[in-house]
Design an enzyme around this catalytic site. Structure first.
Site, short mmCIF file in Angstrom:
data_model
loop_
_atom_site.label_atom_id
_atom_site.label_comp_id
_atom_site.label_asym_id
_atom_site.label_seq_id
_atom_site.Cartn_x
_atom_site.Cartn_y
_atom_site.Cartn_z
N HIS A 47 -14.22 4.76 2.79
CA HIS A 47 -13.46 5.94 2.39
C HIS A 47 -14.31 7.07 1.87
O HIS A 47 -13.83 7.92 1.11
CB HIS A 47 -12.40 5.54 1.35
N GLU A 75 -4.50 -10.60 -10.31
CA GLU A 75 -3.17 -11.00 -9.78
C GLU A 75 -3.25 -11.26 -8.28
O GLU A 75 -4.15 -10.80 -7.59
CB GLU A 75 -2.13 -9.90 -10.09
N GLN A 111 -13.99 0.08 -0.34
CA GLN A 111 -13.03 1.18 -0.21
C GLN A 111 -13.32 2.21 -1.30
O GLN A 111 -12.72 3.28 -1.32
CB GLN A 111 -11.60 0.67 -0.38
N ASN A 112 -14.22 1.85 -2.23
CA ASN A 112 -14.47 2.73 -3.37
C ASN A 112 -15.38 3.89 -2.97
O ASN A 112 -16.15 3.78 -2.01
CB ASN A 112 -15.09 1.92 -4.52
C1 BV8 Z 1 -5.55 6.93 8.48
C2 BV8 Z 1 -10.41 8.25 -1.00
C3 BV8 Z 1 -4.68 7.84 10.40
C4 BV8 Z 1 -9.50 9.20 -1.71
C5 BV8 Z 1 -8.79 6.70 -0.15
C6 BV8 Z 1 -0.86 2.07 8.85
C7 BV8 Z 1 -2.01 2.19 9.63
C8 BV8 Z 1 -2.88 3.25 9.44
C9 BV8 Z 1 -2.63 4.21 8.43
C10 BV8 Z 1 -1.49 4.08 7.67
C11 BV8 Z 1 -0.62 3.03 7.87
N1 BV8 Z 1 0.40 3.18 6.99
C12 BV8 Z 1 0.18 4.27 6.23
C13 BV8 Z 1 -0.95 4.85 6.63
C14 BV8 Z 1 -1.48 6.05 6.05
C15 BV8 Z 1 -2.46 5.78 4.90
C16 BV8 Z 1 -2.08 4.62 4.04
O1 BV8 Z 1 -2.60 3.52 4.17
N2 BV8 Z 1 -1.17 4.87 3.11
C17 BV8 Z 1 -0.78 3.83 2.20
C18 BV8 Z 1 -0.57 4.41 0.81
C19 BV8 Z 1 0.46 3.16 2.73
N3 BV8 Z 1 -3.79 5.57 5.44
C20 BV8 Z 1 -4.54 6.66 5.71
O2 BV8 Z 1 -4.13 7.79 5.60
C21 BV8 Z 1 -5.95 6.41 6.19
N4 BV8 Z 1 -6.17 7.22 7.36
O3 BV8 Z 1 -4.92 5.93 8.65
O4 BV8 Z 1 -5.67 7.92 9.40
C22 BV8 Z 1 -5.20 8.53 11.54
C23 BV8 Z 1 -5.27 7.85 12.75
C24 BV8 Z 1 -5.70 8.53 13.85
C25 BV8 Z 1 -6.09 9.88 13.74
C26 BV8 Z 1 -6.04 10.54 12.50
C27 BV8 Z 1 -5.59 9.87 11.39
C28 BV8 Z 1 -6.97 6.89 5.18
C29 BV8 Z 1 -6.94 6.01 3.97
C30 BV8 Z 1 -8.08 6.42 3.03
C31 BV8 Z 1 -7.51 7.21 1.90
N5 BV8 Z 1 -8.57 7.45 0.90
N6 BV8 Z 1 -9.78 6.95 -1.00
C32 BV8 Z 1 -9.82 9.29 -3.16
O5 BV8 Z 1 -10.38 8.31 -3.75
O6 BV8 Z 1 -9.49 10.36 -3.74
S1 BV8 Z 1 -7.84 5.33 -0.45
C33 BV8 Z 1 -7.87 5.03 -2.12
O7 BV8 Z 1 -6.74 4.22 -2.41
C34 BV8 Z 1 -9.02 4.21 -2.59
O8 BV8 Z 1 -10.22 4.52 -1.95
C35 BV8 Z 1 -8.60 2.81 -2.30
O9 BV8 Z 1 -8.97 2.42 -1.02
C36 BV8 Z 1 -7.13 2.91 -2.34
C37 BV8 Z 1 -6.62 2.21 -3.57
O10 BV8 Z 1 -6.59 0.88 -3.22
P1 BV8 Z 1 -7.37 -0.22 -4.08
O11 BV8 Z 1 -8.83 0.00 -3.96
O12 BV8 Z 1 -6.82 -1.51 -3.65
O13 BV8 Z 1 -7.00 0.10 -5.57
P2 BV8 Z 1 -5.58 -0.15 -6.27
O14 BV8 Z 1 -5.55 0.66 -7.50
O15 BV8 Z 1 -4.48 0.01 -5.28
O16 BV8 Z 1 -5.62 -1.73 -6.65
C38 BV8 Z 1 -6.54 -2.19 -7.62
C39 BV8 Z 1 -6.58 -3.71 -7.50
O17 BV8 Z 1 -7.57 -4.19 -8.39
C40 BV8 Z 1 -5.27 -4.38 -7.91
O18 BV8 Z 1 -4.98 -5.43 -7.02
C41 BV8 Z 1 -5.59 -4.95 -9.31
O19 BV8 Z 1 -4.86 -6.13 -9.56
C42 BV8 Z 1 -7.04 -5.23 -9.17
N7 BV8 Z 1 -7.81 -5.22 -10.42
C43 BV8 Z 1 -7.56 -4.52 -11.54
N8 BV8 Z 1 -8.54 -4.75 -12.45
C44 BV8 Z 1 -9.43 -5.62 -11.87
C45 BV8 Z 1 -8.97 -5.91 -10.57
N9 BV8 Z 1 -9.61 -6.75 -9.74
C46 BV8 Z 1 -10.76 -7.32 -10.19
N10 BV8 Z 1 -11.27 -7.07 -11.43
C47 BV8 Z 1 -10.65 -6.23 -12.28
N11 BV8 Z 1 -11.16 -6.00 -13.51
#
Ligand code: BV8
Ligand code: ZN
Length: 252
Positions: free
Chosen positions: A124, A221, A106-107
């Protein structure tokens, strides 16, 4: 001497790895945390603290204030290019030397590719290239950080934007297909460093579960993906993945 549960779990996973034909690593922002790239939700420090990333990472934000969005991505691009993949990335590349490995990430920092992973599904998009908002042509030239951020497409004059999938935008079909094919054919799936908060990516590991793969969660976690996982290796990606590789080499 009683082994700690983690060592026992590590050995259990090592046996699965030894017998696996196709391994998938499904990674999120936590995979890059130890490279110095803050996870998505922690990323808003300093000047960017007062913005909501969900807000900035959208086509609406780009239409409303392109310069601000382009500056945010230019700074994140510089940050990503300034980082090096850690030992966890290199462990994945090492594992790929003796069995089929697909990385689904996803990165957007391209650290897996820089580490040497050859089969990467990028769900993404990426921070490094830009593409035309109108004709989607990709522009590989690097923006000059001192020139105005807004640049235009050489073939149609449209605004250039980061080749990133913004919230509200569809994931690239060919990357989704590549990811789904890997999840349906793998026998072992590692879910590393993702909070399982963003869809449709977060729903993808279920495909591997339904197809009978063993699932290992690697995260400091527990996340919602814990319900799918047979083993939870609690810890940082840069620690757990190299430890797993060491275990494999010790017993090889
Ligand atoms: C879409 C680029 C629709 C941007 C990103 C249900 C179904 C479909 C869509 C939705 C839905 N509900 C809501 C939606 C809309 C939305 C969505 O999911 N919203 C969320 C907030 C609820 N989804 C979308 O908009 C997607 N598009 O669905 O289109 C559509 C359909 C038809 C026609 C037209 C449109 C698009 C989603 C992509 C968005 N872009 N990235 C940018 O980077 O600027 S997402 C972005 O956030 C990142 O790329 C990444 O994917 C995400 C963050 O998540 P994580 O990677 O998990 O990172 P996070 O910080 O959250 O967590 C870090 C984890 O690491 C933690 O668990 C932590 O404990 C752990 N950690 C910490 N340190 C370590 C570690 N693990 C290991 N080692 C360590 N050292
Ligand atoms: Zn164009």
């Amino acid at each position: 001497m009683l082994e700690d549960p983690q060592t026992r779990e590590l050995d259990r996973v090592r046996t699965w790895l030894d017998n696996a034909k196709h391994v998938v690593f499904f990674t999120g922002a936590g995979m890059s945390a130890e490279c110095g790239i803050p996870t998505f939700r922690e990323a808003q420090t300093g000047f960017w603290a007062r913005f909501d990333p969900m807000e900035l990472a959208s086509p609406e934000a780009f239409k409303r204030h392109p310069e601000q969005v382009l500056q945010w991505y230019a700074e994140r691009r510089a940050q990503a290019l300034n980082c090096a993949p850690h030992a966890g990335y290199r462990a994945i590349v090492e594992i790929e030397k003796s069995r089929r490995v697909t990385v689904i990430t996803q990165n957007v920092d391209r650290l897996h590719q820089r580490a040497g992973s050859r089969h990467v599904a990028e769900l993404h998009g990426n921070l490094i290239t830009e593409s035309c908002f109108k004709c989607e042509a990709v522009d590989y030239s690097q923006p000059n950080l001192n020139a105005p951020y807004q640049r235009y497409c050489k073939s149609c004059g449209g605004q250039l934007r980061p080749s990133i999938v913004w919230f509200g935008e569809q994931l690239p079909a060919e990357q989704v297909l590549k990811a789904e094919d890997a999840l349906l054919t793998c026998d072992l799936l590692f879910i590393v460093g993702t909070s399982a908060a963003v869809y449709p990516a977060a729903a993808m590991p279920q495909l591997a579960k339904d197809a009978g793969a063993k699932i290992v969660l690697v995260n400091p976690e527990r996340t919602e993906h814990a319900v799918l996982s047979s083993v939870f290796l609690q810890g940082a990606a840069g620690v757990v993945l190299p430890a797993l590789l060491d275990r494999m080499n010790e017993t090889a």
